[in-house]
Write a protein that holds these residues in place. Structure first.
Motif, PDB file in Angstrom:
ATOM      1  N   ALA A   9      -8.930  -1.155  -5.873  1.00 35.06           N
ATOM      2  CA  ALA A   9      -7.803  -1.027  -6.798  1.00 35.06           C
ATOM      3  C   ALA A   9      -8.185  -0.252  -8.060  1.00 35.06           C
ATOM      4  O   ALA A   9      -7.417   0.608  -8.526  1.00 35.06           O
ATOM      5  CB  ALA A   9      -7.274  -2.414  -7.166  1.00 35.06           C
ATOM      6  N   ASP A  57      -1.707  -1.697  -0.757  1.00 38.20           N
ATOM      7  CA  ASP A  57      -0.652  -1.488  -1.742  1.00 38.20           C
ATOM      8  C   ASP A  57      -1.180  -1.118  -3.129  1.00 38.20           C
ATOM      9  O   ASP A  57      -0.445  -1.203  -4.119  1.00 38.20           O
ATOM     10  CB  ASP A  57       0.225  -2.735  -1.861  1.00 38.20           C
ATOM     11  CG  ASP A  57       1.404  -2.704  -0.892  1.00 38.20           C
ATOM     12  OD1 ASP A  57       1.770  -1.602  -0.445  1.00 38.20           O
ATOM     13  OD2 ASP A  57       1.950  -3.776  -0.585  1.00 38.20           O
ATOM     14  N   GLU A  58      -2.430  -0.674  -3.205  1.00 34.18           N
ATOM     15  CA  GLU A  58      -2.979  -0.269  -4.497  1.00 34.18           C
ATOM     16  C   GLU A  58      -2.160   0.841  -5.148  1.00 34.18           C
ATOM     17  O   GLU A  58      -2.032   0.898  -6.375  1.00 34.18           O
ATOM     18  CB  GLU A  58      -4.436   0.187  -4.340  1.00 34.18           C
ATOM     19  CG  GLU A  58      -5.420  -0.898  -3.969  1.00 34.18           C
ATOM     20  CD  GLU A  58      -5.539  -1.132  -2.472  1.00 34.18           C
ATOM     21  OE1 GLU A  58      -6.450  -1.873  -2.066  1.00 34.18           O
ATOM     22  OE2 GLU A  58      -4.720  -0.562  -1.708  1.00 34.18           O
ATOM     23  N   ARG A 114       1.099   1.346  -5.029  1.00 32.14           N
ATOM     24  CA  ARG A 114       2.314   0.817  -5.659  1.00 32.14           C
ATOM     25  C   ARG A 114       1.993   0.208  -7.029  1.00 32.14           C
ATOM     26  O   ARG A 114       2.772   0.341  -7.981  1.00 32.14           O
ATOM     27  CB  ARG A 114       2.971  -0.230  -4.760  1.00 32.14           C
ATOM     28  CG  ARG A 114       3.564   0.331  -3.479  1.00 32.14           C
ATOM     29  CD  ARG A 114       4.115  -0.792  -2.619  1.00 32.14           C
ATOM     30  NE  ARG A 114       4.512  -0.316  -1.314  1.00 32.14           N
ATOM     31  CZ  ARG A 114       5.779  -0.080  -0.946  1.00 32.14           C
ATOM     32  NH1 ARG A 114       6.756  -0.262  -1.814  1.00 32.14           N
ATOM     33  NH2 ARG A 114       6.060   0.340   0.268  1.00 32.14           N
ATOM     34  N   TYR A 115       0.858  -0.458  -7.120  1.00 36.80           N
ATOM     35  CA  TYR A 115       0.453  -1.012  -8.412  1.00 36.80           C
ATOM     36  C   TYR A 115       0.153   0.111  -9.404  1.00 36.80           C
ATOM     37  O   TYR A 115       0.561   0.052 -10.575  1.00 36.80           O
ATOM     38  CB  TYR A 115      -0.780  -1.906  -8.251  1.00 36.80           C
ATOM     39  CG  TYR A 115      -1.243  -2.514  -9.553  1.00 36.80           C
ATOM     40  CD1 TYR A 115      -0.465  -3.475 -10.201  1.00 36.80           C
ATOM     41  CD2 TYR A 115      -2.432  -2.108 -10.147  1.00 36.80           C
ATOM     42  CE1 TYR A 115      -0.882  -4.021 -11.406  1.00 36.80           C
ATOM     43  CE2 TYR A 115      -2.849  -2.643 -11.350  1.00 36.80           C
ATOM     44  CZ  TYR A 115      -2.069  -3.601 -11.981  1.00 36.80           C
ATOM     45  OH  TYR A 115      -2.470  -4.138 -13.183  1.00 36.80           O
ATOM     46  N   PHE A 159       3.325   1.541 -10.750  1.00 37.06           N
ATOM     47  CA  PHE A 159       3.867   0.645 -11.771  1.00 37.06           C
ATOM     48  C   PHE A 159       3.133   0.825 -13.099  1.00 37.06           C
ATOM     49  O   PHE A 159       3.762   0.921 -14.165  1.00 37.06           O
ATOM     50  CB  PHE A 159       3.752  -0.798 -11.274  1.00 37.06           C
ATOM     51  CG  PHE A 159       3.901  -1.835 -12.342  1.00 37.06           C
ATOM     52  CD1 PHE A 159       5.151  -2.133 -12.878  1.00 37.06           C
ATOM     53  CD2 PHE A 159       2.793  -2.512 -12.812  1.00 37.06           C
ATOM     54  CE1 PHE A 159       5.285  -3.090 -13.869  1.00 37.06           C
ATOM     55  CE2 PHE A 159       2.921  -3.475 -13.811  1.00 37.06           C
ATOM     56  CZ  PHE A 159       4.165  -3.760 -14.338  1.00 37.06           C
ATOM     57  N   MET A 160       1.807   0.894 -13.031  1.00 36.62           N
ATOM     58  CA  MET A 160       1.007   1.026 -14.254  1.00 36.62           C
ATOM     59  C   MET A 160       1.226   2.371 -14.936  1.00 36.62           C
ATOM     60  O   MET A 160       0.988   2.507 -16.144  1.00 36.62           O
ATOM     61  CB  MET A 160      -0.471   0.834 -13.920  1.00 36.62           C
ATOM     62  CG  MET A 160      -0.836  -0.587 -13.531  1.00 36.62           C
ATOM     63  SD  MET A 160      -0.669  -1.742 -14.919  1.00 36.62           S
ATOM     64  CE  MET A 160      -2.105  -1.275 -15.907  1.00 36.62           C
TER      65      MET A 160
END
Length: 312
Positions: free
Chosen positions: A86, A123-124, A126-127, A130-131
């Motif tokens: 991540a 799903d890294e 998608r995070y 978001f960030m």
């Protein structure tokens, strides 16, 4: 980190990474990405970590000052191997932003790979979106069956399958692409006034490149094709790329029997059958008749998400 724009000398390296990735699909191999290279300006990227290890790929094309995670593919996004974590993906997005800004690219339209195609959680991205304050631009709904734990058919679907069996419909794998393409083209033009995304020549070229991944299954009666589906087979997953039926085939439930045989006889050990989306107008319109047909086999929803990342 270092980012490199893809060129043909990197094909072996690219394809080698795709073969071991944890969120992959045969559509990410260069022979698939490039079958329609005259339609898109390819701008795919290879991303290396601080040890010069290849840690991610991004299939992409450039249109003006906008980079798309490739418009010629159903889905895309970062392709990752098992070692990329991540924190590294956050760093990839940071480096990617500077890389694109330096090239006067204004935004990235990012097409996520649905989780059903993961061999490990992935799903890294998608995070990281978001960030980086990326906005959800579009969401489409696909209909999916978990084959090992699938839900029941509706009464109407059972009735159609039994009707096809009583009519003596035979299901078989076929290489008669010409005949099926006639049925498919006529069906799409009659119902939606559109043509298949792939031309017959393009599909034959892709079958030649990927004979173990792209297959045609048809319903026949007296050697006449009444219905069929093009199946994309990838590791543990199936996707019905095209489905079509003649009027006679519809009247006897021929396509229903094709799907039933895929689930029960041809691919009972696969994890997933994905029927694809039932949307128009960039996800804002749901074709309720189409999705009801898929759900009648026990399929339920998986979303395809598109994000817009403004870089400047």
């Amino acid at each position: 980190m270092r980012i490199e724009i893809y060129n043909s000398s990197l094909k072996k390296k690219w394809d080698g990474f795709v073969s071991i990735a944890r969120n992959t699909h045969f559509m990410f191999y260069r022979d698939y990405v490039e079958y329609h290279n005259t339609r898109f300006s390819d701008h795919s990227l290879l991303i290396y970590d601080d040890r010069s290890r290849l840690s991610a790929l991004l299939p992409a094309n450039l249109d003006g000052d906008v980079l798309y995670s490739h418009q010629g593919l159903t889905f895309g996004g970062l392709i990752l191997d098992i070692h990329t974590c991540a924190e590294e993906v956050l760093q990839i997005f940071s480096e990617l932003k500077q890389f694109l800004i330096q090239r006067r690219i204004r935004k990235l339209i990012y097409k996520c790979l649905p989780y059903i195609y993961f061999s490990q959680p992935s799903d890294e991205d998608r995070y990281a979106l978001f960030m980086n304050n990326a906005l959800l631009l579009r969401r489409e709904i696909s209909s999916t069956i978990f084959i090992q734990d699938r839900g029941p058919y509706t009464k109407g679907r059972k009735w159609a399958i039994n009707k096809a069996l009583k009519a003596g419909i035979n299901i078989t794998e076929s290489e008669d692409w010409d005949e099926f393409w006639k049925i498919l083209t006529e069906s799409l033009q009659t119902r939606h006034q559109v043509l298949p995304v792939h031309s017959l020549a393009e599909m034959k070229q892709l079958v030649n490149f990927f004979p173990e991944n792209i297959k045609l299954f048809v319903a026949k009666k007296h050697e006449k094709i009444l219905a069929g589906t093009v199946v994309y087979e990838n590791r543990h997953w199936l996707h019905t790329q095209y489905m079509a039926s003649t009027p006679e085939g519809k009247s006897v439930g021929a396509l229903d029997l094709v799907i039933d045989k895929l689930l029960g006889e041809y691919y009972p050990d696969k994890r997933v059958l994905d029927f694809g989306i039932s949307n128009e107008k960039e996800g804002r319109f749901l074709n309720t008749g189409l999705i009801a047909q898929k759900e009648s086999f026990g399929a339920r929803a998986v979303v395809h998400d598109f994000y817009e990342w403004i870089l400047t």
